[in-house]
Write a protein that holds these residues in place. Structure first.
Motif, PDB file in Angstrom:
ATOM      1  N   LYS A 268       0.836  -1.204   0.000  1.00 30.80           N
ATOM      2  CA  LYS A 268       0.000   0.000   0.000  1.00 30.80           C
ATOM      3  C   LYS A 268       0.874   1.258   0.000  1.00 30.80           C
ATOM      4  CE  LYS A 268      -3.645   2.320   2.663  1.00 30.80           C
ATOM      5  NZ  LYS A 268      -4.497   2.264   3.878  1.00 30.80           N
ATOM      6  N   THR A 269       1.932   1.246   0.795  1.00 31.22           N
ATOM      7  CA  THR A 269       2.808   2.415   0.867  1.00 31.22           C
ATOM      8  C   THR A 269       3.587   2.595  -0.430  1.00 31.22           C
ATOM      9  OG1 THR A 269       3.023   2.044   3.249  1.00 31.22           O
ATOM     10  CG2 THR A 269       4.595   3.549   2.249  1.00 31.22           C
ATOM     11  N   MET A 270       3.990   1.484  -1.061  1.00 31.48           N
ATOM     12  CA  MET A 270       4.684   1.574  -2.348  1.00 31.48           C
ATOM     13  C   MET A 270       3.757   2.116  -3.428  1.00 31.48           C
ATOM     14  SD  MET A 270       7.894   0.987  -2.525  1.00 31.48           S
ATOM     15  CE  MET A 270       9.322  -0.006  -2.120  1.00 31.48           C
ATOM     16  N   ASP A 271       2.499   1.733  -3.369  1.00 28.59           N
ATOM     17  CA  ASP A 271       1.524   2.262  -4.342  1.00 28.59           C
ATOM     18  C   ASP A 271       1.429   3.788  -4.229  1.00 28.59           C
ATOM     19  OD1 ASP A 271       0.921  -0.186  -5.422  1.00 28.59           O
ATOM     20  OD2 ASP A 271      -0.884  -0.503  -4.212  1.00 28.59           O
ATOM     21  N   GLU A 272       1.509   4.289  -2.995  1.00 26.81           N
ATOM     22  CA  GLU A 272       1.453   5.738  -2.799  1.00 26.81           C
ATOM     23  C   GLU A 272       2.762   6.385  -3.229  1.00 26.81           C
ATOM     24  OE1 GLU A 272       0.207   9.000   0.670  1.00 26.81           O
ATOM     25  OE2 GLU A 272       0.468   6.878   1.199  1.00 26.81           O
ATOM     26  N   ALA A 273       3.865   5.723  -2.921  1.00 19.87           N
ATOM     27  CA  ALA A 273       5.182   6.285  -3.248  1.00 19.87           C
ATOM     28  C   ALA A 273       5.371   6.423  -4.749  1.00 19.87           C
ATOM     29  CB  ALA A 273       6.288   5.411  -2.655  1.00 19.87           C
ATOM     30  N   VAL A 274       4.863   5.462  -5.522  1.00 21.65           N
ATOM     31  CA  VAL A 274       5.107   5.491  -6.964  1.00 21.65           C
ATOM     32  C   VAL A 274       4.421   6.680  -7.629  1.00 21.65           C
ATOM     33  CG1 VAL A 274       3.161   4.093  -7.797  1.00 21.65           C
ATOM     34  CG2 VAL A 274       5.401   3.908  -8.915  1.00 21.65           C
ATOM     35  N   THR A 275       3.370   7.208  -7.011  1.00 23.49           N
ATOM     36  CA  THR A 275       2.682   8.376  -7.577  1.00 23.49           C
ATOM     37  C   THR A 275       3.527   9.641  -7.462  1.00 23.49           C
ATOM     38  OG1 THR A 275       1.565   8.947  -5.501  1.00 23.49           O
ATOM     39  CG2 THR A 275       0.455   7.377  -6.956  1.00 23.49           C
ATOM     40  N   MET A 276       4.545   9.612  -6.587  1.00 21.75           N
ATOM     41  CA  MET A 276       5.424  10.775  -6.398  1.00 21.75           C
ATOM     42  C   MET A 276       6.803  10.564  -7.023  1.00 21.75           C
ATOM     43  SD  MET A 276       4.722  11.689  -2.411  1.00 21.75           S
ATOM     44  CE  MET A 276       3.100  12.164  -1.826  1.00 21.75           C
ATOM     45  N   ALA A 277       7.008   9.410  -7.645  1.00 22.69           N
ATOM     46  CA  ALA A 277       8.351   9.029  -8.069  1.00 22.69           C
ATOM     47  C   ALA A 277       8.701   9.569  -9.449  1.00 22.69           C
ATOM     48  CB  ALA A 277       8.469   7.511  -8.064  1.00 22.69           C
ATOM     49  N   ASN A 278       9.988   9.857  -9.641  1.00 24.38           N
ATOM     50  CA  ASN A 278      10.494  10.163 -10.978  1.00 24.38           C
ATOM     51  C   ASN A 278      10.837   8.830 -11.669  1.00 24.38           C
ATOM     52  OD1 ASN A 278      13.208   9.327 -10.316  1.00 24.38           O
ATOM     53  ND2 ASN A 278      13.562  11.344  -9.381  1.00 24.38           N
ATOM     54  N   PRO A 279      11.151   8.830 -12.967  1.00 21.58           N
ATOM     55  CA  PRO A 279      11.387   7.568 -13.677  1.00 21.58           C
ATOM     56  C   PRO A 279      12.461   6.674 -13.044  1.00 21.58           C
ATOM     57  CG  PRO A 279      11.066   9.322 -15.258  1.00 21.58           C
ATOM     58  CD  PRO A 279      11.122   9.980 -13.906  1.00 21.58           C
ATOM     59  N   ASN A 280      13.564   7.250 -12.596  1.00 25.04           N
ATOM     60  CA  ASN A 280      14.612   6.429 -11.980  1.00 25.04           C
ATOM     61  C   ASN A 280      14.117   5.798 -10.680  1.00 25.04           C
ATOM     62  OD1 ASN A 280      16.674   6.735 -13.915  1.00 25.04           O
ATOM     63  ND2 ASN A 280      17.220   8.737 -13.081  1.00 25.04           N
ATOM     64  N   GLN A 281      13.347   6.553  -9.905  1.00 20.11           N
ATOM     65  CA  GLN A 281      12.789   6.018  -8.668  1.00 20.11           C
ATOM     66  C   GLN A 281      11.774   4.925  -8.956  1.00 20.11           C
ATOM     67  OE1 GLN A 281      11.433   9.781  -7.163  1.00 20.11           O
ATOM     68  NE2 GLN A 281      13.257  10.089  -5.879  1.00 20.11           N
ATOM     69  N   ILE A 282      10.966   5.118 -10.000  1.00 24.27           N
ATOM     70  CA  ILE A 282      10.014   4.076 -10.405  1.00 24.27           C
ATOM     71  C   ILE A 282      10.768   2.803 -10.770  1.00 24.27           C
ATOM     72  CG2 ILE A 282       8.372   3.393 -12.214  1.00 24.27           C
ATOM     73  CD1 ILE A 282       7.430   6.329 -12.263  1.00 24.27           C
TER      74      ILE A 282
END
Length: 362
Positions: A268-282
């Motif tokens: 659940k937390t990763m799902d939220e984090a990916v919405t704020m991520a840049n391509p390298n972070q994704i």
């Protein structure tokens, strides 16, 4: 006139007396030296004077074996001063262990009882200000530890160094002539840092979000209390005047939850984090999901990069790895070949070719 002459003579004598007994700063035969090694955030410093061998027989002669009466001072028998001139000293800025034995933070006189050509005892004395070992008193011992001497190449000047250093320890060694006397120093780095963090959070450093994230990340990766780490990252994310939801904070929280075994909270937390991520972070959290064997989420995340930048060879290569990990080899091959068709950098090309060979497609 006589009184005046007498006064002048007395003044002259006082001046001469002061001049005669004034101490001049001249070079010593055994020069002072100091060596410091940091382990974690703990500084270990040895201060000593450095005699030379000068063609003398050192072990058992210049440095006599055992405890000896040195003919001066108050000690009936004394160990070696482990150097020359004043006390050799060793300082620990935090509590530590020497050869597995506890020693409190502070400065100690460092003495060595060289028993024979193979055996010695390291002695740390609370009396750090005495001259050499002439006033050694075993009642002041803070620590004794038996160690072994080692054979080394000739070392003319007595030298202390830290030849072996790890994240939590350092091995100090006295080296002179053809012998070394090593002793291991260990530090509970994680607990020292955690205690320091707790103390600093009571002051100005407790009002910065990034510090709470950093503290949580340190605890996560260094065996800290995971519940405490979670409370720290939660403070960074919400509920405080300095709080802010960031990709970094959410990624740290997700990893803490994963380590605690809360896989639902992790996802659940990763799902939220990916919405704020840049391509390298994704890309990074896509691989994190592959490692967690959540292949569907890995594919979902890594597909976001391919959809937003379909001509990026690295994104196709990464997505190919996710499909391969899931066992969907046909789709994996498609993305690895697409990666190669986009003139990838050397490292991406090598990875795509390696995977295609493993899949029998090259």
């Amino acid at each position: 006139m006589k009184s005046t002459i007498t006064s002048f003579v007395m003044c002259l004598l006082l001046c001469v007396s002061s001049t005669v007994f004034a101490q001049l700063n001249t070079p010593r035969g055994s020069q002072m030296a100091s060596v410091m090694q940091r382990v974690g955030t703990t500084d270990i410093t040895i201060t000593y004077s450095r005699p030379s061998v000068n063609d003398r027989e050192v072990w058992g002669k210049l440095v006599p074996y055992g405890m000896n009466n040195l003919g001066f001072g108050t000690a009936e028998t004394s160990p070696w001063r482990a150097g020359a001139n004043e006390n050799t000293t060793i300082t620990f800025t935090h509590d530590a262990k020497v050869e597995g034995k506890d020693i409190a933070a502070g400065t100690y006189g460092l003495h060595i009882n060289v028993k024979d050509e193979n055996n010695a005892t390291i002695i740390l004395s609370k009396d750090k200000d005495a001259w050499g070992s002439y006033f050694y008193d075993p009642a002041n011992d803070a620590l004794r530890a038996d160690v072994k001497l080692e054979d080394i190449n000739h070392t003319e000047l007595l030298t202390y160094d830290f030849a072996e250093v790890t994240a939590n320890s350092a091995t100090a060694a006295l080296k002179w002539e053809k012998k070394a006397i090593p002793f291991k120093i260990e530090v509970d780095v994680a607990e020292i840092v955690m205690d320091d963090i707790r103390a600093q959070f009571k002051g100005q450093k407790g009002f910065t979000r990034q510090n709470w994230e950093q503290a949580a990340n340190f605890a996560l990766n260094n065996g800290g209390d995971l519940d405490e780490a979670l409370s720290w990252v939660n403070a960074a994310l919400e509920g405080q005047f300095f709080s802010q939801k960031t990709f970094n904070g959410l990624a740290i929280k997700a990893q803490i939850l994963q380590k605690k075994g809360d896989m639902e909270g992790f996802r659940k937390t990763m799902d939220e984090a990916v919405t704020m991520a840049n391509p390298n972070q994704i890309n990074r959290i896509g691989y994190a999901m592959i490692a967690a064997k959540d292949f569907d989420r890995a594919i979902k995340y890594l597909s976001m990069n391919v959809e937003s930048d379909p001509k990026n060879a690295n994104w196709h290569d990464s997505l190919g790895e996710a499909y391969k990990a899931k066992g969907e080899n046909k789709t994996a091959i498609k993305h690895f070949k697409k990666s190669l068709a986009l003139d990838p950098p050397a490292n991406v090309k090598a990875n795509s070719e390696k995977n295609l060979k493993e899949l029998g497609a090259m």
